[in-house]
Motif scaffolding. Sequence first.
Motif, PDB file in Angstrom:
ATOM      1  N   ARG A 136       0.844  -1.230   0.264  1.00 21.87           N
ATOM      2  CA  ARG A 136      -0.155  -0.132   0.088  1.00 21.87           C
ATOM      3  C   ARG A 136       0.971   1.322   0.042  1.00 21.87           C
ATOM      4  O   ARG A 136       0.588   2.125  -0.831  1.00 21.87           O
ATOM      5  CB  ARG A 136      -1.006   0.070   1.025  1.00 21.87           C
ATOM      6  N   TYR A 143       2.075   2.085  -3.429  1.00 21.66           N
ATOM      7  CA  TYR A 143       0.877   2.628  -4.179  1.00 21.66           C
ATOM      8  C   TYR A 143       0.782   4.121  -4.076  1.00 21.66           C
ATOM      9  O   TYR A 143       0.593   4.990  -4.852  1.00 21.66           O
ATOM     10  CB  TYR A 143      -0.339   1.853  -4.196  1.00 21.66           C
ATOM     11  N   ALA A 174       0.937   7.266  -6.318  1.00 22.33           N
ATOM     12  CA  ALA A 174       0.157   8.246  -6.928  1.00 22.33           C
ATOM     13  C   ALA A 174       0.400   9.678  -6.351  1.00 22.33           C
ATOM     14  O   ALA A 174      -0.175  10.603  -7.371  1.00 22.33           O
ATOM     15  CB  ALA A 174      -1.240   7.775  -6.139  1.00 22.33           C
ATOM     16  N   GLU A 206      -6.426  10.563  -5.311  1.00 21.35           N
ATOM     17  CA  GLU A 206      -6.691   8.970  -5.519  1.00 21.35           C
ATOM     18  C   GLU A 206      -5.655   8.465  -4.488  1.00 21.35           C
ATOM     19  O   GLU A 206      -5.864   7.464  -3.842  1.00 21.35           O
ATOM     20  CB  GLU A 206      -6.133   8.807  -6.862  1.00 21.35           C
ATOM     21  N   ILE A 209      -6.253   5.486  -1.886  1.00 20.08           N
ATOM     22  CA  ILE A 209      -5.550   4.379  -1.587  1.00 20.08           C
ATOM     23  C   ILE A 209      -4.880   4.232  -0.010  1.00 20.08           C
ATOM     24  O   ILE A 209      -5.291   2.930   0.181  1.00 20.08           O
ATOM     25  CB  ILE A 209      -4.440   4.591  -2.461  1.00 20.08           C
ATOM     26  N   ALA A 265      -6.599   0.103  -5.349  1.00 17.12           N
ATOM     27  CA  ALA A 265      -5.917   0.836  -6.331  1.00 17.12           C
ATOM     28  C   ALA A 265      -5.763   0.117  -7.703  1.00 17.12           C
ATOM     29  O   ALA A 265      -6.570  -0.818  -7.986  1.00 17.12           O
ATOM     30  CB  ALA A 265      -4.251   0.565  -5.707  1.00 17.12           C
TER      31      ALA A 265
END
Length: 244
Positions: A132, A135, A139, A147, A151, A157
Motif C-alpha cells: 500500500r 501505491y 499516486a 486518489e 489508496i 488501487a
Amino acid sequence: MLYWFVYESLTWNAVAAVLPEGRSLRILDAGGGSGKYGALFAERGHHVTVLDLSPGMLEQAKARFAQRGLLARAAFEVGTIVSLPFADGAFDLVFCEGDPVSYCTSQYREAIAELCRVAAAGAYVVLGVDNRQSYFLGALESGKKAEAMDILLTGRATCPYGLPVHAFTLRELEEAVDAAGAEVVEIFGKPILFREMLEALGAARGPGFDPWEARQEFLALQERIAHEGYATAGGHLQVMARRR
C-alpha cells in the motif's frame, strides 16, 4: 531490466532457502502463469502443479516445462485461488507470486484462506502482494493526490495494467494469514528503495558507474536491507508463512 532482476532474485532466494535437500515436495504454483518459477522448482526435483485462470498462460507453462524436459514433474490446472480444486493439506509448499492475491481485491481473505487450506501442516505458504505504501507514494508522485488518499485509507488501487488490486498493509496481511490458520515467519519488501539505493550506490562509485555491471553487488545490498525491517519501503511485499 535491473528492477526485475533484483525482484525475481529476492523472490526466489527466500524460497530456495527453505527448500529441503534430498526430498521431493508437492508444490502448488498458484497463479503460476507461464511457469517461470514453477520450472525452477521442478528443476530441483520437486513435483509442481501450476494453476492459473488463463488456459493460454498454462499452454506457455507447458511449453516451458517441455523445453526443459520437466513435464514428468508437472501438472497444469485451470482455476482460481479463491476456490482451489484441491484437498486440504494437498501440498508441501504453496507459492503464489505475481500478486494474484491482490488481484482478488475484496476477496483477498478468501484467497489467503484457500492457499493456506491446501498447505500441509508445517508447510510454507509464500505470497507476493502489492504494498500500500508504494501505491500511495506512486499516486502522489504522479499528481493524483485525491486518489492517493483513497489508496492510503482503503487499499483500493489500479495496477500498471489498468486492473483493480488491493494494496496491503502489514497488519492486514498478518491478520488474514493468522485467520487462515498459518503463522507469519517474515514479511519483507522487494526491492527496497530501489531508485534511492541505486542513486546512492552510483554516487559512491563515481563516474562510469554501470548499474547492470554492478547488479550482483546491488543485489547483495538489497538482500541485506530487505531482511532488516524495511518491508514497507519495498515495491512489493513477500509473505513467508507456515501452516499450523
